[in-house]
Motif scaffolding. Structure first.
Motif, PDB file in Angstrom:
ATOM      1  N   GLU A  50      51.951   3.998  59.477  1.00  0.00           N
ATOM      2  CA  GLU A  50      53.373   4.333  59.581  1.00  0.00           C
ATOM      3  C   GLU A  50      53.567   5.863  59.687  1.00  0.00           C
ATOM      4  OE1 GLU A  50      55.915   2.148  59.602  1.00  0.00           O
ATOM      5  OE2 GLU A  50      57.476   3.714  59.544  1.00  0.00           O
ATOM      6  N   ALA A  51      52.794   6.602  58.876  1.00  0.00           N
ATOM      7  CA  ALA A  51      52.975   8.059  58.829  1.00  0.00           C
ATOM      8  C   ALA A  51      52.208   8.775  59.941  1.00  0.00           C
ATOM      9  CB  ALA A  51      52.509   8.587  57.470  1.00  0.00           C
ATOM     10  N   GLY A  52      51.176   8.120  60.441  1.00  0.00           N
ATOM     11  CA  GLY A  52      50.365   8.745  61.491  1.00  0.00           C
ATOM     12  C   GLY A  52      49.367   9.766  60.958  1.00  0.00           C
ATOM     13  N   VAL A  53      49.220   9.863  59.646  1.00  0.00           N
ATOM     14  CA  VAL A  53      48.216  10.761  59.050  1.00  0.00           C
ATOM     15  C   VAL A  53      47.555  10.061  57.858  1.00  0.00           C
ATOM     16  CG1 VAL A  53      49.316  12.954  59.694  1.00  0.00           C
ATOM     17  CG2 VAL A  53      49.945  11.857  57.540  1.00  0.00           C
ATOM     18  N   SER A  54      46.455  10.616  57.355  1.00  0.00           N
ATOM     19  CA  SER A  54      45.721   9.991  56.246  1.00  0.00           C
ATOM     20  C   SER A  54      46.488  10.153  54.922  1.00  0.00           C
ATOM     21  CB  SER A  54      44.343  10.636  56.112  1.00  0.00           C
ATOM     22  OG  SER A  54      44.486  11.955  55.622  1.00  0.00           O
ATOM     23  N   VAL A  55      46.111   9.329  53.937  1.00  0.00           N
ATOM     24  CA  VAL A  55      46.710   9.420  52.597  1.00  0.00           C
ATOM     25  C   VAL A  55      46.487  10.827  52.031  1.00  0.00           C
ATOM     26  CG1 VAL A  55      46.489   8.622  50.211  1.00  0.00           C
ATOM     27  CG2 VAL A  55      46.562   6.950  52.074  1.00  0.00           C
ATOM     28  N   ALA A  56      45.270  11.359  52.199  1.00  0.00           N
ATOM     29  CA  ALA A  56      44.959  12.697  51.678  1.00  0.00           C
ATOM     30  C   ALA A  56      45.884  13.738  52.313  1.00  0.00           C
ATOM     31  CB  ALA A  56      43.495  13.033  51.961  1.00  0.00           C
ATOM     32  N   GLU A  57      46.089  13.598  53.609  1.00  0.00           N
ATOM     33  CA  GLU A  57      46.974  14.525  54.335  1.00  0.00           C
ATOM     34  C   GLU A  57      48.426  14.401  53.844  1.00  0.00           C
ATOM     35  OE1 GLU A  57      45.655  16.553  56.668  1.00  0.00           O
ATOM     36  OE2 GLU A  57      47.618  17.476  57.032  1.00  0.00           O
ATOM     37  N   LEU A  58      48.849  13.160  53.575  1.00  0.00           N
ATOM     38  CA  LEU A  58      50.213  12.929  53.083  1.00  0.00           C
ATOM     39  C   LEU A  58      50.432  13.586  51.721  1.00  0.00           C
ATOM     40  CD1 LEU A  58      51.181   9.218  53.816  1.00  0.00           C
ATOM     41  CD2 LEU A  58      52.373  11.291  54.559  1.00  0.00           C
ATOM     42  N   PHE A  59      49.431  13.407  50.828  1.00  0.00           N
ATOM     43  CA  PHE A  59      49.516  14.047  49.501  1.00  0.00           C
ATOM     44  C   PHE A  59      49.658  15.566  49.678  1.00  0.00           C
ATOM     45  CE2 PHE A  59      48.520  11.665  45.492  1.00  0.00           C
ATOM     46  CZ  PHE A  59      48.591  10.391  46.007  1.00  0.00           C
ATOM     47  N   ALA A  60      48.857  16.128  50.587  1.00  0.00           N
ATOM     48  CA  ALA A  60      48.859  17.578  50.785  1.00  0.00           C
ATOM     49  C   ALA A  60      50.190  18.043  51.392  1.00  0.00           C
ATOM     50  CB  ALA A  60      47.693  17.979  51.685  1.00  0.00           C
ATOM     51  N   PHE A  75      54.590  10.110  48.780  1.00  0.00           N
ATOM     52  CA  PHE A  75      53.612   9.047  49.076  1.00  0.00           C
ATOM     53  C   PHE A  75      54.005   7.749  48.376  1.00  0.00           C
ATOM     54  CE2 PHE A  75      49.969   6.588  47.532  1.00  0.00           C
ATOM     55  CZ  PHE A  75      49.451   6.144  48.745  1.00  0.00           C
ATOM     56  N   ARG A  76      54.434   7.852  47.106  1.00  0.00           N
ATOM     57  CA  ARG A  76      54.809   6.631  46.353  1.00  0.00           C
ATOM     58  C   ARG A  76      55.991   5.912  47.005  1.00  0.00           C
ATOM     59  NH1 ARG A  76      50.182   5.642  44.139  1.00  0.00           N
ATOM     60  NH2 ARG A  76      49.447   7.348  42.840  1.00  0.00           N
ATOM     61  N   ASP A  77      56.926   6.671  47.585  1.00  0.00           N
ATOM     62  CA  ASP A  77      58.047   6.022  48.291  1.00  0.00           C
ATOM     63  C   ASP A  77      57.532   5.255  49.509  1.00  0.00           C
ATOM     64  OD1 ASP A  77      59.896   7.026  46.512  1.00  0.00           O
ATOM     65  OD2 ASP A  77      60.421   8.757  47.763  1.00  0.00           O
ATOM     66  N   ARG A  78      56.635   5.880  50.233  1.00  0.00           N
ATOM     67  CA  ARG A  78      56.068   5.207  51.411  1.00  0.00           C
ATOM     68  C   ARG A  78      55.265   3.981  50.991  1.00  0.00           C
ATOM     69  NH1 ARG A  78      55.809   8.105  56.199  1.00  0.00           N
ATOM     70  NH2 ARG A  78      56.368  10.308  56.118  1.00  0.00           N
ATOM     71  N   ALA A  83      45.302  -5.887  49.882  1.00  0.00           N
ATOM     72  CA  ALA A  83      44.672  -4.901  48.999  1.00  0.00           C
ATOM     73  C   ALA A  83      45.659  -3.756  48.821  1.00  0.00           C
ATOM     74  CB  ALA A  83      43.374  -4.391  49.616  1.00  0.00           C
ATOM     75  N   THR A  84      45.906  -3.371  47.570  1.00  0.00           N
ATOM     76  CA  THR A  84      46.885  -2.319  47.304  1.00  0.00           C
ATOM     77  C   THR A  84      46.179  -1.007  46.972  1.00  0.00           C
ATOM     78  OG1 THR A  84      46.916  -2.962  44.977  1.00  0.00           O
ATOM     79  CG2 THR A  84      48.572  -3.962  46.404  1.00  0.00           C
ATOM     80  N   GLY A  85      46.891   0.105  47.075  1.00  0.00           N
ATOM     81  CA  GLY A  85      46.376   1.381  46.589  1.00  0.00           C
ATOM     82  C   GLY A  85      46.343   1.334  45.062  1.00  0.00           C
ATOM     83  N   GLY A  86      45.462   2.138  44.458  1.00  0.00           N
ATOM     84  CA  GLY A  86      45.268   2.085  43.007  1.00  0.00           C
ATOM     85  C   GLY A  86      46.530   2.301  42.184  1.00  0.00           C
ATOM     86  N   GLY A  87      47.500   3.051  42.741  1.00  0.00           N
ATOM     87  CA  GLY A  87      48.701   3.363  41.974  1.00  0.00           C
ATOM     88  C   GLY A  87      49.895   2.479  42.337  1.00  0.00           C
ATOM     89  N   ALA A  88      49.665   1.477  43.151  1.00  0.00           N
ATOM     90  CA  ALA A  88      50.788   0.637  43.617  1.00  0.00           C
ATOM     91  C   ALA A  88      51.458  -0.128  42.478  1.00  0.00           C
ATOM     92  CB  ALA A  88      50.302  -0.336  44.697  1.00  0.00           C
ATOM     93  N   VAL A  89      50.730  -0.316  41.373  1.00  0.00           N
ATOM     94  CA  VAL A  89      51.304  -1.079  40.241  1.00  0.00           C
ATOM     95  C   VAL A  89      52.215  -0.224  39.366  1.00  0.00           C
ATOM     96  CG1 VAL A  89      49.343  -2.670  40.080  1.00  0.00           C
ATOM     97  CG2 VAL A  89      49.329  -0.542  38.754  1.00  0.00           C
TER      98      VAL A  89
END
Ligand code: S3P
Length: 178
Positions: free
Chosen positions: A38-48, A55-58, A75-81
Motif C-alpha cells: 500500500e505504501a510502496g516502501v518497506s516497513v523499515a523505510e516507513l518507520f524512518a 505505521f500503526r495506523d497503516r 500472518a500479522t506484524g509483531g505489534g498488531a495485537v
C-alpha cells in the motif's frame, strides 16, 4: 474462518503461515507485506520516514482489511495485537494462534532473516529489546489468541502440523456439538 498468527518478531508467523496456506490451499496474507504494498516502501523505510505511530495506523487498516475476508491464513506484524480494535477484529474473523518462543531464540531467528528489516531491533541491545517487548506484550498476545503454541526448538513445519491437528480437532468438536 481465517487462521491468524500472532507473536513477536522471529516467532515464525510468515514461515508457518506460508506452509499452512499451501497445505490448506488458502490465500496467504501478511499484514506487513500489505502495508508495504500500500505504501510502496518497506516497513523499515516507513518507520524512518513517518515514525511508528503512522505505521500503526497503516497496520490497523491492513488488519481490518484482512479480517474482512474469510478463508485466509493471516500472518500479522509483531505489534498488531497492541490495539484493542485489532485484537477484536482478529479474534472475530478466525482462530488466533500465538507463536511463542524465548527471546534468545527469537533473536537468533530474526538475525537469520536480516535484522535490518526490523526497526525495533535496530538499537544497541536487541536481545534486551526483545525481552522487554515480550514482557510488555504478553498480555496483549494472550488476549488476542485462542491458542498459545510453544515453538522453542521447533521448525516451522512442526509448528504448522500442530496447528493443522488443532484445526482438525476443533472441526470434530464443532461437528459433534451440532
Ligand atoms: C513489529 C514487528 C514487525 C513489523 C514492525 C514492527 C513489532 O513484524 O511489523 O517492524 O512491533 O513487533 P514481524 O513480527 O513480522 O517482524
Amino acid at each position: 474462518m481465517n487462521i491468524v498468527l500472532v507473536g513477536l518478531m522471529g516467532s515464525g508467523k510468515s514461515s508457518v503461515g506460508r506452509i499452512l496456506a499451501e497445505t490448506l490451499d488458502r490465500p496467504f496474507i501478511d499484514t506487513d507485506q500489505a502495508v508495504e504494498h500500500e505504501a510502496g516502501v518497506s516497513v523499515a523505510e516507513l518507520f524512518a520516514r513517518e515514525g511508528e505511530a503512522a505505521f500503526r495506523d497503516r497496520e490497523a487498516a491492513a488488519v481490518a482489511d484482512a479480517a474482512g475476508r474469510p478463508g485466509q491464513v493471516i500472518a500479522t506484524g509483531g505489534g498488531a495485537v497492541l490495539r484493542p480494535e485489532n485484537r477484536a477484529a482478529l479474534r472475530r474473523c478466525g482462530l488466533v494462534f500465538w507463536l511463542d518462543a524465548p527471546p534468545e531464540e527469537l533473536l537468533r531467528r530474526a538475525v537469520g532473516q536480516g535484522v535490518e528489516q526490523r526497526p525495533l531491533l535496530a538499537g544497541p541491545d536487541p536481545l534486551e529489546r526483545l525481552r522487554s517487548l515480550a514482557r510488555n506484550r504478553a498480555e496483549a498476545y494472550a488476549a488476542a489468541a485462542h491458542y498459545r503454541l510453544d515453538t522453542a526448538g521447533r521448525g516451522a513445519r512442526a509448528v504448522a502440523e500442530e496447528i493443522l491437528a488443532i484445526l482438525k480437532e476443533s472441526k470434530q468438536t464443532w461437528h459433534s456439538s451440532m
